[in-house]
Design a protein around this motif. Structure first.
Motif, PDB file in Angstrom:
ATOM      1  N   ASN A   1      26.001  46.271  54.204  1.00 13.96           N
ATOM      2  CA  ASN A   1      25.248  45.765  53.063  1.00 13.96           C
ATOM      3  C   ASN A   1      25.115  44.255  53.252  1.00 13.96           C
ATOM      4  O   ASN A   1      26.103  43.522  53.287  1.00 13.96           O
ATOM      5  CB  ASN A   1      25.963  46.098  51.751  1.00 13.96           C
ATOM      6  N   SER A   2      23.862  43.821  53.370  1.00 16.04           N
ATOM      7  CA  SER A   2      23.634  42.419  53.715  1.00 16.04           C
ATOM      8  C   SER A   2      23.546  41.517  52.481  1.00 16.04           C
ATOM      9  O   SER A   2      23.205  40.340  52.595  1.00 16.04           O
ATOM     10  CB  SER A   2      22.338  42.309  54.526  1.00 16.04           C
ATOM     11  N   ALA A   3      23.880  42.072  51.316  1.00 16.90           N
ATOM     12  CA  ALA A   3      23.743  41.302  50.076  1.00 16.90           C
ATOM     13  C   ALA A   3      24.572  40.019  50.102  1.00 16.90           C
ATOM     14  O   ALA A   3      24.196  39.006  49.504  1.00 16.90           O
ATOM     15  CB  ALA A   3      24.149  42.168  48.883  1.00 16.90           C
ATOM     16  N   ASP A   4      25.680  40.061  50.818  1.00 15.73           N
ATOM     17  CA  ASP A   4      26.562  38.882  50.816  1.00 15.73           C
ATOM     18  C   ASP A   4      26.167  37.852  51.868  1.00 15.73           C
ATOM     19  O   ASP A   4      26.865  36.849  52.034  1.00 15.73           O
ATOM     20  CB  ASP A   4      28.020  39.327  51.026  1.00 15.73           C
ATOM     21  N   GLY A   5      25.091  38.090  52.584  1.00 15.34           N
ATOM     22  CA  GLY A   5      24.648  37.124  53.590  1.00 15.34           C
ATOM     23  C   GLY A   5      25.474  37.115  54.865  1.00 15.34           C
ATOM     24  O   GLY A   5      25.317  36.234  55.705  1.00 15.34           O
ATOM     25  N   HIS A   6      26.353  38.088  55.022  1.00 17.97           N
ATOM     26  CA  HIS A   6      27.233  38.092  56.199  1.00 17.97           C
ATOM     27  C   HIS A   6      26.918  39.199  57.201  1.00 17.97           C
ATOM     28  O   HIS A   6      27.783  39.586  57.989  1.00 17.97           O
ATOM     29  CB  HIS A   6      28.693  38.204  55.751  1.00 17.97           C
ATOM     30  N   ALA A   7      25.709  39.706  57.159  1.00 16.72           N
ATOM     31  CA  ALA A   7      25.369  40.827  58.042  1.00 16.72           C
ATOM     32  C   ALA A   7      25.563  40.470  59.517  1.00 16.72           C
ATOM     33  O   ALA A   7      26.143  41.243  60.280  1.00 16.72           O
ATOM     34  CB  ALA A   7      23.921  41.265  57.800  1.00 16.72           C
ATOM     35  N   VAL A   8      25.102  39.285  59.902  1.00 13.12           N
ATOM     36  CA  VAL A   8      25.227  38.903  61.315  1.00 13.12           C
ATOM     37  C   VAL A   8      26.698  38.833  61.715  1.00 13.12           C
ATOM     38  O   VAL A   8      27.096  39.330  62.772  1.00 13.12           O
ATOM     39  CB  VAL A   8      24.527  37.548  61.576  1.00 13.12           C
ATOM     40  N   HIS A   9      27.500  38.233  60.837  1.00 11.54           N
ATOM     41  CA  HIS A   9      28.936  38.130  61.111  1.00 11.54           C
ATOM     42  C   HIS A   9      29.557  39.514  61.318  1.00 11.54           C
ATOM     43  O   HIS A   9      30.343  39.728  62.248  1.00 11.54           O
ATOM     44  CB  HIS A   9      29.605  37.400  59.945  1.00 11.54           C
ATOM     45  N   LYS A  10      29.169  40.455  60.462  1.00 15.92           N
ATOM     46  CA  LYS A  10      29.736  41.799  60.568  1.00 15.92           C
ATOM     47  C   LYS A  10      29.294  42.479  61.868  1.00 15.92           C
ATOM     48  O   LYS A  10      30.069  43.186  62.514  1.00 15.92           O
ATOM     49  CB  LYS A  10      29.307  42.652  59.369  1.00 15.92           C
ATOM     50  N   VAL A  11      28.034  42.285  62.227  1.00 18.80           N
ATOM     51  CA  VAL A  11      27.558  42.871  63.479  1.00 18.80           C
ATOM     52  C   VAL A  11      28.338  42.288  64.652  1.00 18.80           C
ATOM     53  O   VAL A  11      28.721  43.004  65.589  1.00 18.80           O
ATOM     54  CB  VAL A  11      26.044  42.623  63.648  1.00 18.80           C
ATOM     55  N   MET A  12      28.580  40.999  64.603  1.00 19.63           N
ATOM     56  CA  MET A  12      29.315  40.379  65.709  1.00 19.63           C
ATOM     57  C   MET A  12      30.740  40.920  65.779  1.00 19.63           C
ATOM     58  O   MET A  12      31.264  41.161  66.869  1.00 19.63           O
ATOM     59  CB  MET A  12      29.309  38.851  65.557  1.00 19.63           C
ATOM     60  N   GLU A  13      31.347  41.139  64.644  1.00 16.60           N
ATOM     61  CA  GLU A  13      32.687  41.746  64.647  1.00 16.60           C
ATOM     62  C   GLU A  13      32.660  43.141  65.266  1.00 16.60           C
ATOM     63  O   GLU A  13      33.498  43.489  66.096  1.00 16.60           O
ATOM     64  CB  GLU A  13      33.215  41.849  63.215  1.00 16.60           C
ATOM     65  N   LEU A  14      31.693  43.921  64.828  1.00 19.67           N
ATOM     66  CA  LEU A  14      31.604  45.311  65.310  1.00 19.67           C
ATOM     67  C   LEU A  14      31.314  45.382  66.807  1.00 19.67           C
ATOM     68  O   LEU A  14      31.615  46.380  67.458  1.00 19.67           O
ATOM     69  CB  LEU A  14      30.499  46.062  64.553  1.00 19.67           C
ATOM     70  N   THR A  15      30.674  44.346  67.340  1.00 20.50           N
ATOM     71  CA  THR A  15      30.305  44.361  68.759  1.00 20.50           C
ATOM     72  C   THR A  15      31.183  43.427  69.580  1.00 20.50           C
ATOM     73  O   THR A  15      30.837  43.073  70.699  1.00 20.50           O
ATOM     74  CB  THR A  15      28.824  43.951  68.939  1.00 20.50           C
ATOM     75  N   GLU A  16      32.306  43.033  69.004  1.00 24.95           N
ATOM     76  CA  GLU A  16      33.233  42.133  69.704  1.00 24.95           C
ATOM     77  C   GLU A  16      32.505  40.896  70.228  1.00 24.95           C
ATOM     78  O   GLU A  16      32.731  40.459  71.361  1.00 24.95           O
ATOM     79  CB  GLU A  16      33.932  42.891  70.831  1.00 24.95           C
TER      80      GLU A  16
END
Lengths: 368, 368, 368, 368
Positions: free
Chosen positions: D238-253
């Motif tokens: 959920n990109s509502a918090d503006g952290h979508a890119v950060h989460k993707v980077m976490e998920l992809t190491e």
């Protein structure tokens, strides 16, 4: 198109149907063909065009037909599947061509609508394919009916040379699609072409689109090899001594060639013996019987072997390259005849070695 | 390799470590670099090779470094990422090169083992990439240490010309991979190259591998355009009047170009304005800031836009084509200097327009 | 690595050389092999790794070797080219693996540096290829030496299942590369796989990566066909009655299949008889003698025929898919044995039909 | 077709021209449309077909039109470009469809003959493209005229489900071609789809044809994310918090995604921030203004960015996959209305979040 126009076209089609004759080369069984009177073709389907021929040529396949090798060609058929001409009539469904347009006739008829055409496999068109001079009357005549004209004709470029452009009917797309595209010729590749006849030379000319580092031409005929040299072959191999494979291996330091293009059934063995690991064998020739495939040598060599009947999907691109001057197909023409002398033309072409003949061009005079 | 041999090599490595000096071009912050004494490099890792340079050259990127544009390049760094030389030492892990081998040094260092190298993206090698003259000492020197030598050097071909071959270090693979391959140049295509500097000219030379029907060269400098003409451009467009896009549209009858190759950030707008539906924009230039992408015009145009740092995966192929004579990269060389005159060479290259300079070659004398 | 470290490694290598023994399956000529003592392997080259095996398996090729069909395998050779294990020693040139790493051993050894490896054709690596259990000692042992370890081992994923992962040594990349990739399976395609043995089933599993619309599995063994059904085949054809081609034609309304994957020499004829115009025949089986290719039927059908020795270039991708849960290769395992019972395992695998055996997994106990 | 038949068809066309009316949704400027009487369409060109609609649906583009965003849509236009129906009349040039055939109407009209159609770029057809419900009357009506019917209709498969098949008019080929094909999704890839609306979900469904290892769905709406989970997304962001890119980077190491599929202009920044080196950004959304492209970060990242208006060239393949059961597009349908209630259907679709609406299907009753 309004209803009024539709009726007009129908009327004009009817008028056009008055029976007038033309001259044509007609097949009458093995070994027999005559330049004789036939009715001029008329529009039969909405997608048809009638083309008045100005230039045509003879293909090696025509010689096979004359020998009786193709049972699909029956008594009474007008031969020929290559030509340049002018559109004289069009059916109501033809949208891309108009009366008076000068056109290149493709050897393959494409409806553009069936599943094969939609995949770019016009050769297997469910309503077309290679039918001209085969199951339908062909182009060695004064007029020809072209079904599915929108998919089977190409606009003749302004300022073009008919002798050059008629090579786009068959020989150039055949060499390019079956040999070069299927062989996946790439910059830096080493390519061997086995057979320096007209199609082999078309392969040679179009292989150079991709800047291979070396192109070996292999043939038995020194004259044809000399032509290949002029056309860009980097090494010539006369295979008369049976050592062609050995010579290729020497030239490639034992590696073999990246692409082996097979232009004659008899050369299939040479091709499989000289292809490098990871290489491609592209079949161009017409085969009448099975061959032996050395899978015990090739199974772990990462090779591919391809077959193809020309689709002529590359014709628009070839036209662009010819127009740019980077490809000069008129180099393939060695002899010229008036269409009325077509029997002489066949004789010259059938005895190509004796006459040093490659492609033989037939010029039609003004329409009667 | 036996244990005894391993020890021997270790010993030899140790011996080699005695500190001797060499001359090198050393960066000392923006605007400052000197030709000065530095210790000769030594083997540090089993994959290293030490190469004595015989020929090198200067890249546009070196000028950017000198201006201080690249923070990764720090005080004390030897510049240069292009060169030809002779292998003087090899580490124990080097298997493809031996002492005495003449080699081409690739601007990109490739370990060949990491995930990026395995995918052919040497530019993003986890242990290499573009490091020479950047984060490691480079080739504008008498000697250079090449890490991962097996993936970063190429055998110099027998009979080759050093001036021609040094173009394979960077400029030819850059033009070819970032411009031609990414732009998917095909036979019959219409190509526009924006920027007739050395890289743009390398694009021009290598685009011809695929026989495009037309290549437009766009630049502000008439002298460079004249060179482009000699190198095969089919139309020249001087963009000084701001009408380059208009001229391209005229030349293409309103269609635009199949491939627009962008060699300078300032030309990005021109490229997106002149690409045809279904076309490709290939970015070659180095960008320092964002650009505006006209997605409101391009979203439904079926175009692709690519970026790439050269991978040098095409170097073996380029070598084959150069050896075949189909590509003559020495045409790019306009000026020659002894390595000791490198400061003059930089001056010439930095004022390329004034001197009519393209590539400037530096020749090293015999080793001290 | 400093000189001191280099010496240390050399010393450690020396120490490691004390001769200790291990158990291994040793070939002693046709029909003869024994589970016997052999010296443990030691590092011989900087690129070597010594791996202690924890899991291995038997390949159909091993049965051919035992029959004496492969002259390259000589008396005294340890068999096996598949396995999972733990790295015990590494040479100085190994950078990607460390002592203690759990690894998947690839059946193909790749130097990564030669021209073939650079093109992704590891199978033809000039310093490797398929050598394990062939020209070098293999994996049906307690320890194995892996040359060019950086190109020939893959990290075992955390949480992975050894039984599943050992299928990545050979059978999955073989089925995928030789069958699915070479066959160019695409969404919506109709695929026929001839032969439901372990490799055919690996083709079946990996063909589903590309969502073909139909997969026909053809075999003589009803049990194997039943397994194929569970693995995703959409139609089963028992070819015992000689009517397989007829059934395929019925199922495809006369069109034939887009992709015919040939897993056994005897099935080559079936494949060429049922491939559609425009289709692909992908050879997977090992051939010992030539086959007859019906070029008189295929020359104008636009087909391709490919051969390939597995390159294992797809192993990193296959690992990702196995880790994602979309591929569950442990389904291929039907029998499990302790390594000491390897002779029983061979017996089971050699009589696969009787035992309903597919892949037979061998588990090594703790190291002695 | 004989002349007699031609005349017959012309006569029948004339008869058919008697003016009868039908109901249709007509656009009358921004914010205004009514379900009103309009004349039934008649054959105007030989390639036309008249189709009586049985099922249609509403596209997000229709909402844009209603807002007045598309100046090409003028007062009086019947909206809609998706539908299933029965052929009622065909022009003389139509060969692939006959009266009574049940058909899927493609949102893109393709003449199949022009240069763009010959290249598979139907979206840029010189005589068609997206014209239905745009520059020509569309499918939210009882009848519609389909120009170039042979290239713009597809046979409805026997036993098919109209709700499922109407997704083939636009949404499935759009998601597949613009997102999945242009994004070059491959087995093992990590894919991010930004926007879980109907098109984003069509991307999600069709991306799975190629077995990516992970598919991240990014949206603001938890309900849509929940649907994405059921449709095969492996992670929801959920990109509502503006952290979508950060989460993707976490998920992809830290690597980013191989493919970022952009379904909304607002998400372009997210896409360029999360694409991995060597990755692809596939634009699917409709853009009304320029975006900022971070070339200073991307120039050396070897990425590609693509745009595309759907060509519907993949429709035959998608049909095969739907028929095989591997794709179940009826999952996208959340609401159903009789065509007479189309105004309610628009209201539901325009307030999709409130109603939990994805695709809204309209069913036509029996013809009047």
């Amino acid at each position: 198109m309004t209803t009024a126009e539709l009726e007009l076209t129908t009327a004009s089609t009817a008028t056009q149907r008055t029976s007038v004759t033309m001259k044509a080369l007609v097949y009458h069984g093995p070994g027999k063909c005559t330049w004789e009177d036939k009715p001029r073709p008329v529009i039969q389907d909405p997608g048809d065009a009638i083309v008045r021929l100005t230039t045509s040529t003879i293909c090696g396949t025509d010689l096979h037909i004359l020998k009786g090798d193709l049972p699909s060609v029956t008594d009474g058929r007008i031969l020929g599947h290559e030509g340049i001409g002018v559109v004289e009539h069009v059916g109501m469904g033809v949208s891309e061509f108009h009366i008076g347009d000068k056109v290149i006739i493709s050897c393959v008829t494409a409806c553009l609508k069936c599943d094969f055409c939609r995949k770019g496999m016009y050769s297997h068109c469910r309503h077309g394919g290679w039918i001209l001079g085969n199951t339908l009357d062909g182009t060695q005549a004064e007029y020809v009916r072209i079904p599915h004209a929108d998919g089977s004709l190409y606009n003749f470029p302004a300022g073009g040379d008919e002798e050059a452009m008629v090579m786009l009917s068959d020989i150039l797309p055949t060499g390019f699609e079956c040999g070069v595209l299927n062989g996946q010729v790439k910059p830096g590749d080493t390519v061997a072409i086995v057979g320096a006849g007209p199609v082999g030379l078309a392969v040679l000319l179009t292989a150079q689109f991709y800047s291979p580092a070396a192109i070996f031409m292999i043939d038995l005929d020194e004259k044809r090899l000399a032509v290949a040299k002029q056309f860009g072959a980097t090494a010539l191999i006369n295979s008369a001594d049976g050592h062609a494979v050995h010579k290729v291996m020497e030239l490639t330091e034992g590696a073999g060639v990246d692409v082996a293009i097979e232009g004659l059934p008899a050369t299939f063995d040479i091709c499989q013996a000289m292809v490098a690991a990871g290489g491609r064998i592209a079949n161009v020739g017409v085969h009448g019987k099975p061959v032996q495939l050395q899978l015990e040598k090739l199974w772990d060599r990462n090779i591919s072997l391809t077959t193809r009947l020309v689709d002529t999907v590359s014709t628009p691109m070839l036209l662009k390259v010819v127009r740019s001057g980077k490809l000069q197909p008129s180099k393939l023409v060695t002899h010229r005849f008036a269409i009325n002398d077509i029997m002489k033309a066949y004789d010259t072409f059938a005895n190509a070695a004796k006459h040093g003949a490659l492609k033989v061009v037939l010029t039609n005079g003004a329409p009667r």
